[in-house]
Enzyme design. Structure first.
Site, short mmCIF file in Angstrom:
data_model
loop_
_atom_site.label_atom_id
_atom_site.label_comp_id
_atom_site.label_asym_id
_atom_site.label_seq_id
_atom_site.Cartn_x
_atom_site.Cartn_y
_atom_site.Cartn_z
CB VAL A 14 99.08 42.51 32.49
CG1 VAL A 14 98.24 43.86 31.87
CG2 VAL A 14 100.30 41.97 32.04
CB ILE A 136 107.23 54.33 26.84
CG1 ILE A 136 108.57 53.74 28.03
CG2 ILE A 136 107.63 55.53 26.16
CD1 ILE A 136 109.49 53.46 27.07
CG ASP A 201 108.43 41.47 22.02
OD1 ASP A 201 107.11 41.39 22.52
OD2 ASP A 201 109.07 42.39 22.51
CE LYS A 205 107.19 44.85 22.76
NZ LYS A 205 108.22 44.57 23.72
N1 HSE Z 1 109.14 40.38 26.28
C1 HSE Z 1 108.88 41.47 26.21
C2 HSE Z 1 110.32 42.10 26.50
C3 HSE Z 1 107.86 42.23 26.86
O1 HSE Z 1 111.20 41.58 26.92
O2 HSE Z 1 110.60 43.43 26.30
C4 HSE Z 1 106.62 42.22 26.38
O3 HSE Z 1 106.52 42.91 25.26
#
Ligand code: HSE
Length: 440
Positions: A14, A136, A201, A205
Site C-alpha cells: 500500500v 470509495i 474485518d 468497518k
Molecule cells: N480483507 C479486506 C477485504 C480488505 O477482503 O475486503 C482490507 O480491508
C-alpha cells in the site's frame, strides 16, 4: 506555494501505491489545492522488501522514530496495520503535533476514542478514509457530503473477500470450502482467512461507519457479528428459488423501541449473511467489489460502489486525506469539520435480541405426518408469523429440507423458538437461520 511535508510509516504494497500515486498526480494535487505536497521520509521494514512500485531510496529509513520526530514533517501516514506498534506510532505522531492519516481499521476499532482524544488535545486531525471500503469515499461522504442528514440506515458490502466467495458460490453452485481455497490461492483471502470469513474485518468497518453516522463511538464488541462459514450451496439455491441473493452485510440501522414500556430505541449495528431481494441494487454487487447503500433522512437513498482494497484504490483514499490535511494546514484546522465528532447526547447500540428481523430458516426433518404442524405450533406460541413454506418433494420417512420464510419478529423470540424446535426428535440437524432484509 505553501509546502506540506509527508512522512510515511510502511513502505510495502500500500505504501508503494501511495508513493506511486503521488508521483503520478502530485502536480495535479498541487494545482487543485494550492499546496505543494512533498514526500520527506518513508519508514520501511527493510530497504529491499517486495513492493509493486519503487520508492525513492534516499527517502527510506528503517527507524520510524525518524519520521514521527522530524520537525519538518507535517503529516504522518500510518500504513503499518495492527493494534500494537501502530498505536504507539500514531500517538507519538499526534503528540508531536502532526496530523495523522491512517488506513488502520483494527486500530481505530480498538482505540478510536483514545486516538481522537489525543488528536483533539494536540489540536490536529486524525483522518481515516482508507480504513473503510478502500477507494470509495464513504467517510468523506458521510462526514461532509451528507452533513445535513441523519442516517436511518446504512447497508454495506464491506468485505471484498466474502463478497468474492459468495458471488462465486452463487454463480457456479460451488461449495464454500472450494471457493475459499481458490480465493486464498489468488491472494484475496488471507491465510488464515478468519478475519474476513468470520466477519471481523466487516465488524470493524461497519462500527466505524456507525460511529461517524450516529455521533457516538460504537465499541466493536457491541457489533453483533456472524461470518459466512454457515452459508452453504443448498441455502444459496433455496434463496435463489425464493428470489434472493445471500450477501454479507454490515448494517447500521436506527431501530425503534420494541415497546414503549420496556426497551429504548437505539442503533442496530451488525454483520451477518443476509438474504437480499434480487431486485435490490446490492444484489448485483459481485466479486471483490464493495458497496455502501446509505439512506439519509434528507437525501434519500444513495449508493457507493468501488474497490474496497488494493494498493491503488487505497492510495486514492490516503491521498484524499492528505489533501484534507494539507488544506487544514493552509486554512487553519479549526475552520474545517473534524474527522470524527461525538455529537450524540445518548447513543445506544441496540442488543441483537431487541432487533426485529425477517428470517429464512432451513430445517432438516424426517418427512412424516405432523412434522410441519409441530414446528408451526412452536412458532405460533412465540407469536412468530410464517410468510411461506417450501418442502421439496421427498420420500416419506426420509430426511428432507423444510424452508420457512418468517415475518418480522424479535431476534430473542426467534432464538428461543429455534432452540425449542431443534430439540424435537424429528429435527435431524442444527437449524440454519439467516436474516432477510427488505430495505423498507
Ligand atoms: N480483507 C479486506 C477485504 C480488505 O477482503 O475486503 C482490507 O480491508
Amino acid at each position: 506555494m505553501q509546502q506540506v511535508n509527508l512522512g510515511m510509516l510502511g513502505g510495502g504494497t500500500v505504501g508503494s501505491g501511495v508513493f506511486h500515486a503521488w508521483q503520478k498526480n502530485g502536480a495535479l494535487l498541487a494545482a487543485r489545492l494550492g499546496v505543494q505536497i512533498n514526500f520527506r521520509k518513508v519508514a520501511v521494514k527493510a530497504f529491499d522488501e517486495p513492493r509493486p512500485y519503487p520508492i525513492a531510496r534516499e527517502l527510506m529509513t528503517t527507524d520510524w522514530q525518524e519520521v514521527v520526530n522530524d520537525p519538518q514533517i507535517h503529516v504522518v501516514i500510518e500504513l503499518v496495520g495492527g493494534t500494537g506498534i501502530a498505536k504507539t506510532m500514531v500517538l507519538t505522531a499526534l503528540t508531536q503535533g502532526k496530523t495523522v492519516v491512517t488506513a488502520n481499521k483494527a486500530l481505530l476499532s480498538a482505540h478510536g476514542p483514545e486516538l481522537f482524544a489525543a488528536a483533539a488535545k494536540a489540536g490536529v486531525n486524525l483522518y481515516y478514509e482508507a480504513s473503510v471500503c478502500g477507494g470509495i469515499p464513504i467517510i468523506k461522504s458521510l462526514r461532509e457530503g451528507f452533513v445535513a442528514n441523519q442516517f436511518p440506515a446504512i447497508y454495506g458490502i464491506v468485505n471484498g473477500t466474502c463478497n468474492y466467495i459468495l458471488s462465486r458460490m452463487k454463480a457456479e453452485g460451488a461449495d464454500f470450502g472450494a471457493v475459499l481455497a481458490e480465493a486464498q490461492k489468488l491472494g484475496y483471502a488471507e491465510t488464515p482467512p478468519d478475519l474476513d470469513i468470520d466477519g471481523i474485518d466487516a465488524q470493524h468497518k461497519i462500527g466505524i461507519l456507525a460511529s461517524l453516522a450516529h455521533g457516538f463511538w460504537v465499541d466493536h464488541h457491541q457489533v453483533h457479528t456472524e461470518g459466512i462459514r454457515t452459508v452453504s450451496k443448498i441455502d444459496m439455491e433455496f434463496a435463489a428459488k425464493l428470489g434472493y441473493t445471500i450477501k454479507l452485510l454490515g448494517i447500521a440501522k436506527q431501530s425503534k423501541a420494541q415497546s414503549p414500556k420496556s426497551k429504548a430505541a437505539g442503533v442496530q449495528v451488525s454483520v451477518y449473511p443476509t438474504l437480499i431481494p434480487n431486485a435490490h441494487v446490492l444484489a448485483s454487487v459481485n466479486g471483490v467489489f464493495n458497496a455502501c447503500f446509505v439512506r439519509g433522512d434528507i437525501v434519500g437513498d444513495t449508493l457507493f460502489y468501488g474497490r474496497g482494497a488494493g494498493k491503488d484504490a487505497t492510495a486514492s483514499a490516503v491521498l484524499s486525506d492528505v489533501a484534507d490535511a494539507a488544506l487544514d494546514l493552509k486554512n487553519g484546522a479549526q475552520v474545517r469539520l473534524a474527522p470524527f465528532v461525538a455529537h450524540a447526547k445518548k447513543g445506544r447500540v441496540m442488543p441483537m435480541d431487541e432487533v426485529t428481523s425477517q428470517y429464512y430458516v432451513r430445517f432438516s426433518v424426517v418427512d412424516k405426518p405432523g412434522v410441519l404442524a409441530k414446528i408451526a405450533a412452536i412458532f405460533a406460541a412465540a407469536k412468530i408469523g410464517i410468510s411461506s413454506v417450501i418442502q421439496p418433494e421427498g420420500h416419506e420417512g426420509e430426511s428432507v429440507p423444510l424452508i420457512f420464510m418468517i415475518h418480522d419478529a424479535p431476534n430473542a423470540a426467534m432464538r428461543k423458538a429455534l432452540a425449542k424446535i431443534a430439540k424435537l426428535p424429528v429435527i435431524k440437524a442444527k437449524p440454519v437461520m439467516f436474516r432477510v432484509e427488505s430495505f423498507d
